[in-house]
Design a protein around this motif. Structure first.
Motif, PDB file in Angstrom:
ATOM      1  N   LEU A 232      45.934  21.557  81.495  1.00 38.69           N
ATOM      2  CA  LEU A 232      45.844  23.051  81.573  1.00 38.69           C
ATOM      3  C   LEU A 232      47.339  23.401  81.244  1.00 38.69           C
ATOM      4  O   LEU A 232      48.267  23.246  82.027  1.00 38.69           O
ATOM      5  N   VAL A 233      47.570  24.415  80.246  1.00 34.86           N
ATOM      6  CA  VAL A 233      48.985  25.203  79.994  1.00 34.86           C
ATOM      7  C   VAL A 233      48.880  26.448  80.241  1.00 34.86           C
ATOM      8  O   VAL A 233      47.887  27.065  79.665  1.00 34.86           O
ATOM      9  N   VAL A 234      49.576  27.039  81.075  1.00 38.28           N
ATOM     10  CA  VAL A 234      49.680  28.362  81.567  1.00 38.28           C
ATOM     11  C   VAL A 234      50.774  29.089  80.934  1.00 38.28           C
ATOM     12  O   VAL A 234      51.854  28.736  81.297  1.00 38.28           O
ATOM     13  N   GLY A 235      50.498  30.023  80.090  1.00 37.13           N
ATOM     14  CA  GLY A 235      51.678  30.931  79.595  1.00 37.13           C
ATOM     15  C   GLY A 235      52.158  31.906  80.306  1.00 37.13           C
ATOM     16  O   GLY A 235      51.304  32.975  80.682  1.00 37.13           O
ATOM     17  N   ALA A 236      53.368  32.153  81.235  1.00 40.37           N
ATOM     18  CA  ALA A 236      53.649  32.879  81.977  1.00 40.37           C
ATOM     19  C   ALA A 236      55.196  33.623  81.763  1.00 40.37           C
ATOM     20  O   ALA A 236      55.930  33.746  82.817  1.00 40.37           O
ATOM     21  N   VAL A 237      55.281  33.911  80.489  1.00 46.75           N
ATOM     22  CA  VAL A 237      56.858  34.196  79.968  1.00 46.75           C
ATOM     23  C   VAL A 237      56.988  35.785  79.939  1.00 46.75           C
ATOM     24  O   VAL A 237      56.124  36.166  79.351  1.00 46.75           O
ATOM     25  N   LEU A 238      57.940  36.210  80.639  1.00 46.86           N
ATOM     26  CA  LEU A 238      58.147  37.668  80.307  1.00 46.86           C
ATOM     27  C   LEU A 238      59.352  37.988  79.939  1.00 46.86           C
ATOM     28  O   LEU A 238      60.350  37.655  80.505  1.00 46.86           O
ATOM     29  N   CYS A 239      59.457  38.683  78.981  1.00 49.40           N
ATOM     30  CA  CYS A 239      60.845  39.636  78.469  1.00 49.40           C
ATOM     31  C   CYS A 239      60.635  41.066  78.712  1.00 49.40           C
ATOM     32  O   CYS A 239      59.668  41.649  77.837  1.00 49.40           O
ATOM     33  N   ARG A 240      61.156  41.803  79.773  1.00 47.76           N
ATOM     34  CA  ARG A 240      60.912  42.926  80.000  1.00 47.76           C
ATOM     35  C   ARG A 240      60.814  44.064  78.894  1.00 47.76           C
ATOM     36  O   ARG A 240      61.766  44.258  78.125  1.00 47.76           O
ATOM     37  N   GLY A 241      59.409  44.398  78.777  1.00 53.58           N
ATOM     38  CA  GLY A 241      59.428  45.438  77.640  1.00 53.58           C
ATOM     39  C   GLY A 241      59.260  45.021  76.181  1.00 53.58           C
ATOM     40  O   GLY A 241      59.259  45.828  75.316  1.00 53.58           O
TER      41      GLY A 241
END
Length: 370
Positions: A232-241
């Motif tokens: 399982l690979v979970v994508g949890a990348v955030l670049c604000r806005g």
């Protein structure tokens, strides 16, 4: 002030932007709250519950014909007809969708206030965080479900069986989503790896929160190896806005074993996997290169009772400040709140959205308009 709460119409979106108790607090301060009929049913709030707290039940059009509209998700195209210079407080994720919504907001002179970019005094994202936590928990549970053979998976259970670990999970991103996804996976008993870019932060997480997790620095080389061996690979990348960067390439996905699962929580902002595309709760998955992809754009909507309570806890203090202080005063005195203003009275005030959507000519600095 007149405050409207429309019923959410995104596919299988059961959350509501205001509980009866929250509405009562605003009404006691002299404001009027208008809630669309049946808006709270999926979250466990009856029409009678709203009425008994002083709310006026209205049609969709009437819920929009107010000073401030409070929603959960971005408006759907059928709702654009209601735009008319009001303030709109909700999740937008404008960089992650086409420019039609942004153009509609600009043309109707709406003031768009985004949950996802509102910052508190510590520079954190308090409203987004509440939903990110729920989505992170979900990501692991959803992934475990689709790993089952009857659900197109490879047949690997994430968990410990008689003291032996089974299943490997890679979480790409170490923010709120990533932390909750990793905690949930550890709770099941799987072998968990988190990829991030800040070694000092990852060390703090290792010591303080996630001692059972392995941490790696996110590079193409390390990800290629880790993705290939993960169930399982979970994508949890955030670049604000901003649009999410495509951290996981299509070549990496091709190297995953058949029946593996991807859950891309970053899909609201375009997704962090090259193979991701938005899905809905009605049709949540698709298979590409033999890998099941879950890319639902409103994951917390699957748990509307919990999600609504958590969301309203986070939004109500800001709604109170907005209606009591006034928008312009709040912008002048609260830098974190001003970062939530994506469109101000028909002017695009988010440089990031302007760049992502190719609307640089429409951008103006907020302080020039106040």
């Amino acid at each position: 002030m007149k405050i409207g709460v429309p019923k959410e119409i995104k596919i299988q979106e059961g959350r509501v932007a205001m509980t009866p108790e929250a509405a009562k607090l605003l009404i006691e301060k002299g404001h009027q709250v208008f809630v669309e009929f049946d808006a709270g049913l999926d979250s466990g709030f009856s029409n009678e519950g709203y009425q008994s707290n002083g709310v006026t039940l209205v049609t969709a059009q009437e819920a929009w014909n107010v000073d401030l509209v409070v929603k959960v998700k971005e408006p759907m195209q059928s709702e654009y007809q209601y735009f008319d210079k009001q303030m709109l407080f909700t999740f937008f994720h404008l960089s992650g969708v086409d420019s039609a919504l942004t153009e509609a907001l600009l043309n109707s002179k709406v003031t768009a206030i985004a949950y996802e970019t509102l910052e508190n005094e510590e520079g954190r994202l308090p409203i987004l965080a509440s939903m990110s936590a729920i989505a992170g928990n979900m990501a692991t549970l959803i992934g475990a479900y689709y790993l089952a053979k009857p659900h197109l998976g490879k047949g690997v259970q994430l968990g410990t069986v008689m003291g032996k670990q089974y299943g490997t999970v890679l979480v790409v991103g170490d923010g709120i989503v990533g932390q909750h996804a990793a905690q949930a996976a550890c709770g099941l008993g799987a072998k968990v790896t988190v990829a991030g870019i800040d070694t000092a932060w990852m060390q703090w997480l290792k010591v303080s929160m996630l001692p059972e997790v392995d941490f790696i620095v996110s590079t193409q080389e390390t990800l290629e190896k880790q993705v290939a061996q993960s169930d399982l690979v979970v994508g949890a990348v955030l670049c604000r806005g901003a649009k999410a960067p495509k951290i996981i390439t299509e070549a990496m996905v091709k190297n995953m074993s058949k029946g593996s699962v991807i859950v891309d929580v970053s899909i609201d902002q375009g997704g962090c996997m090259e193979t991701s595309q938005p899905t809905t709760h009605s049709e949540p998955v698709f298979v590409k290169h033999g890998v099941t992809h879950y890319c639902v754009t409103n994951m917390p909507g699957a748990y509307p009772v919990t999600s609504t309570l958590a969301l309203v806890d986070a939004t109500l203090p800001y709604i109170k400040s907005l209606v009591e202080t006034g928008l312009q005063n709040l912008i002048r005195n609260d830098k974190g709140f001003s970062k939530a203003i994506l469109v101000y009275q028909g002017q695009l005030t988010s440089e990031q959205v302007a760049n992502d959507l190719g609307l640089q000519s429409r951008f103006k600095h907020l302080h020039q308009l106040i």
